[in-house]
Write a protein that holds these residues in place. Sequence first.
Motif, PDB file in Angstrom:
ATOM      1  N   HIS A   9     -47.088  12.823  32.170  1.00 55.68           N
ATOM      2  CA  HIS A   9     -48.431  12.946  31.615  1.00 55.68           C
ATOM      3  C   HIS A   9     -48.651  11.865  30.569  1.00 55.68           C
ATOM      4  O   HIS A   9     -47.718  11.212  30.117  1.00 55.68           O
ATOM      5  N   TYR A  55     -52.433  17.170  38.801  1.00 55.07           N
ATOM      6  CA  TYR A  55     -52.624  15.722  38.885  1.00 55.07           C
ATOM      7  C   TYR A  55     -54.068  15.325  38.598  1.00 55.07           C
ATOM      8  O   TYR A  55     -55.004  15.914  39.123  1.00 55.07           O
ATOM      9  N   TRP A  67     -52.959  14.368  29.808  1.00 51.04           N
ATOM     10  CA  TRP A  67     -53.585  14.156  31.113  1.00 51.04           C
ATOM     11  C   TRP A  67     -52.462  13.931  32.109  1.00 51.04           C
ATOM     12  O   TRP A  67     -51.648  13.016  31.937  1.00 51.04           O
ATOM     13  N   CYS A  68     -52.370  14.760  33.132  1.00 49.83           N
ATOM     14  CA  CYS A  68     -51.279  14.705  34.096  1.00 49.83           C
ATOM     15  C   CYS A  68     -51.423  13.482  35.007  1.00 49.83           C
ATOM     16  O   CYS A  68     -52.481  13.276  35.614  1.00 49.83           O
ATOM     17  N   ASP A  69     -50.342  12.693  35.105  1.00 48.63           N
ATOM     18  CA  ASP A  69     -50.345  11.527  35.993  1.00 48.63           C
ATOM     19  C   ASP A  69     -49.219  11.604  37.040  1.00 48.63           C
ATOM     20  O   ASP A  69     -48.832  10.597  37.618  1.00 48.63           O
ATOM     21  N   TYR A 121     -45.933  19.412  28.451  1.00 50.04           N
ATOM     22  CA  TYR A 121     -46.186  19.669  29.864  1.00 50.04           C
ATOM     23  C   TYR A 121     -44.974  19.157  30.637  1.00 50.04           C
ATOM     24  O   TYR A 121     -44.475  18.066  30.344  1.00 50.04           O
TER      25      TYR A 121
END
Length: 166
Positions: free
Chosen positions: A96, A84, A75-77, A92
């Motif tokens: 993330h 995002y 999950w991109c943070d 990635y």
Amino acid sequence: MEWQVSQNGSLALEADTVPAALGRAGVTKASDKREGDGATPLGCYRLRRVLYRADRIARPVTVLPCRAIREDDGWCDAPGDPAYNRPVRLPYPASHEALWREDGLYDIILVLGHNDDPPIAGSGSAIFLHCKRGDYEPTEGCVALAPEHVRTLLAAARPGDGLRIS
């Protein structure tokens, strides 16, 4: 239906009230939520979908969209990244979170509709309802329940339901 989580750390679940862990920095207004602040955002968030570790647990009983987590799920943070607050495949290149965890916290994840339609860079990502750590230790901004309470909520939840944190 709206499932109610109080900022004192409890969730109204069917005819009972159960403990809930919240962010290590407490709660904050959704408009004040910032990436990495450790706060759980106040507000009502749609129950989007369920992810679970099929190698550890049976598929949760739910009518919500549901799929098994894969080892390459993330999950991109990274606020500046186009993905995002979205799921990504690992590896990635941007910052993330890995969803395949060994600690059991993400054995069941209920993705909440916080900052996702559309995501606003820096306003918080990966706000989930997931399994608790230890004796309801604080989260990084999520809501965490005992696994049996996550399952009870998922069995009763319907599309369009929300989780209200107040």
